[in-house]
Design a protein around this motif. Sequence first.
Motif, PDB file in Angstrom:
ATOM      1  N   VAL A 118      -1.678   4.067 -12.628  1.00  0.00           N
ATOM      2  CA  VAL A 118      -0.867   3.308 -11.680  1.00  0.00           C
ATOM      3  C   VAL A 118      -1.399   3.461 -10.261  1.00  0.00           C
ATOM      4  O   VAL A 118      -1.898   4.518  -9.874  1.00  0.00           O
ATOM      5  N   ASP A 119      -1.285   2.370  -9.493  1.00  0.00           N
ATOM      6  CA  ASP A 119      -1.714   2.334  -8.102  1.00  0.00           C
ATOM      7  C   ASP A 119      -0.520   2.016  -7.211  1.00  0.00           C
ATOM      8  O   ASP A 119       0.308   1.159  -7.555  1.00  0.00           O
ATOM      9  N   VAL A 120      -0.452   2.670  -6.066  1.00  0.00           N
ATOM     10  CA  VAL A 120       0.554   2.363  -5.061  1.00  0.00           C
ATOM     11  C   VAL A 120      -0.153   2.077  -3.741  1.00  0.00           C
ATOM     12  O   VAL A 120      -0.813   2.955  -3.183  1.00  0.00           O
ATOM     13  N   ASN A 121      -0.079   0.824  -3.297  1.00  0.00           N
ATOM     14  CA  ASN A 121      -0.665   0.416  -2.014  1.00  0.00           C
ATOM     15  C   ASN A 121      -2.130   0.807  -1.882  1.00  0.00           C
ATOM     16  O   ASN A 121      -2.573   1.286  -0.840  1.00  0.00           O
ATOM     17  N   VAL A 122      -2.895   0.618  -2.940  1.00  0.00           N
ATOM     18  CA  VAL A 122      -4.311   0.977  -2.910  1.00  0.00           C
ATOM     19  C   VAL A 122      -5.117  -0.194  -2.343  1.00  0.00           C
ATOM     20  O   VAL A 122      -5.103  -1.293  -2.901  1.00  0.00           O
ATOM     21  N   PRO A 123      -5.836  -0.013  -1.245  1.00  0.00           N
ATOM     22  CA  PRO A 123      -6.617  -1.110  -0.680  1.00  0.00           C
ATOM     23  C   PRO A 123      -7.722  -1.550  -1.642  1.00  0.00           C
ATOM     24  O   PRO A 123      -8.483  -0.731  -2.155  1.00  0.00           O
ATOM     25  N   GLY A 124      -7.782  -2.832  -1.891  1.00  0.00           N
ATOM     26  CA  GLY A 124      -8.871  -3.384  -2.695  1.00  0.00           C
ATOM     27  C   GLY A 124      -8.694  -3.303  -4.186  1.00  0.00           C
ATOM     28  O   GLY A 124      -9.456  -3.918  -4.931  1.00  0.00           O
ATOM     29  N   HIS A 125      -7.710  -2.566  -4.664  1.00  0.00           N
ATOM     30  CA  HIS A 125      -7.521  -2.398  -6.110  1.00  0.00           C
ATOM     31  C   HIS A 125      -6.034  -2.413  -6.430  1.00  0.00           C
ATOM     32  O   HIS A 125      -5.339  -1.423  -6.204  1.00  0.00           O
ATOM     33  N   ALA A 126      -5.567  -3.512  -7.002  1.00  0.00           N
ATOM     34  CA  ALA A 126      -4.153  -3.592  -7.359  1.00  0.00           C
ATOM     35  C   ALA A 126      -3.851  -2.789  -8.611  1.00  0.00           C
ATOM     36  O   ALA A 126      -2.828  -2.107  -8.697  1.00  0.00           O
ATOM     37  N   THR A 127      -4.726  -2.878  -9.607  1.00  0.00           N
ATOM     38  CA  THR A 127      -4.493  -2.156 -10.865  1.00  0.00           C
ATOM     39  C   THR A 127      -5.741  -1.480 -11.396  1.00  0.00           C
ATOM     40  O   THR A 127      -5.660  -0.746 -12.368  1.00  0.00           O
ATOM     41  N   THR A 128      -6.886  -1.713 -10.850  1.00  0.00           N
ATOM     42  CA  THR A 128      -8.121  -1.145 -11.388  1.00  0.00           C
ATOM     43  C   THR A 128      -8.855  -0.383 -10.299  1.00  0.00           C
ATOM     44  O   THR A 128      -8.445  -0.364  -9.148  1.00  0.00           O
ATOM     45  N   GLY A 129      -9.970   0.217 -10.688  1.00  0.00           N
ATOM     46  CA  GLY A 129     -10.779   0.925  -9.716  1.00  0.00           C
ATOM     47  C   GLY A 129     -10.965   2.384 -10.034  1.00  0.00           C
ATOM     48  O   GLY A 129     -11.390   3.161  -9.203  1.00  0.00           O
TER      49      GLY A 129
END
Length: 497
Positions: A438-449
Amino acid sequence: MSEQRRGQPITVPHVIAGQEYFEGELLRREDPSDPSAVVSVCHDAPDQLVVRAVQVSREAQREWCRVRPAERIERVRRAIPFIENRLEDWAVRVALEVGKPYAAARAEGAEVLEIVRQYTEYASVPGAFEDQREEDPSGLSNESVLRPYGVFGVITPFNYPIVQAAGPAVAALIAGNGVVVKTSHDGPWSGHAVYELCEAMELPSGLVNVVHGGDGPGRSLVASDIDGICFTGSVAVGKSILRDFDSGAYPRPVIAEMGGKNPVIVTDTADLEEAADGIVFSAFDLSGQKCSALSRVLVTPLAYDRLVELVEDRVRDLRTGDPVDADVFSGPVVSGAAVERYAHLLASAREEGFAIEAGKAQEGGYFVPATVVSGVPATHRLATVEHFLPFLTISKVSTFEEALAAANDTDMGLTAGIYTGDEAEAREFLDRIEAGCVDVNVPGHATTGWWPGPQTFGGWKASGTTGKQTLGKWYFQLFGRQQARKLPARLEHLLQH
């Protein structure tokens, strides 16, 4: 890469105990950027060859399981310089066979390098192979150790043909198992790199074997007397393997990473520019052909119109084309069948009157544009079925609670994300979202990375079978089973410690 395109296609052999085989129907892998050109050729492995690969690996594994863990780790580490010298070659293979842009193709090899480094480091930690036990009050000596299952089959997907074979193979070898790799027929030359990688480890002959082909060899591997399977692919196929492995004399392990219908929630308080950047990358990288790819956006009312506008603006500028072109964002989809599935989805969206915006796509190959469809109800089939294409739906939901409920209303749970300016919403999301990454407010990656080292990768529910994730310290232990041992003190020297 251009020179390779002009040359003769690579013919990839099956390899068992170091001997090359060219048995089975000939399969040609076309260049997805130019289907008139053939990149690689392999043969569809017949059943008896798959069975032989398992038998030979089992014979070699009897020797390998007696090798001390420290030596097994050292053998696996021997592959590190080999990988470092093959990164460019592997990138060419993946770019040509899969249509992955060169930078991403090269990153796949770099990920294999990190996996070898990390898994060997995890396995070197004291206690990695032995459970900590108290002294036996009877005075007897005891230990609880991790022992290999025997031989693992590794069935790989087309989208990450090297890393999704290398990770399980490396973990299985460290744990003391033999390995039979069945590559994707859409990337046999790329998948064959894992056999070459294992050769550099100077393993017992026949411990690692590789077979190529379509669905038939995969079914043969599952139907054999293999001791375990590591599978990456669809939920339907993964469930079928699970049923097969539960129906014999005793259950056998299935380590599976399966699909995902991955959401991102965007609330009224979110930074919408940041959200749009993350959405576009996560939805359309690798043309959406990633189990972790974002495929549905759930937006609360005040943010909806502006977010749709920002996403559409970015999508219009995306270019899909030949991966050798540095200006393209993403390459082709994998096959003509994928193009047909995209056309069917697009026609369905048009028939139902949803708003559609698309990027640019090159002519001539299996190219389809990045496409965003807005106004789709959160419960509509276009927004709830995994498509594995550059096809993104945006749905308006009344509240954050409704968005969270919709995000969890799926049998899958691989990746998920949120963009919000409200810390209470972010905390609630982390507490309640049903996904492995899970991502929270990750720049450039909504769900991946995700990348080796800082993060592990794996899914919940139908997206995974073990609850333990790849790239993590517990992953290689999935390939072993514990054995508790008790002996008189005079025989303590027989124990491993």
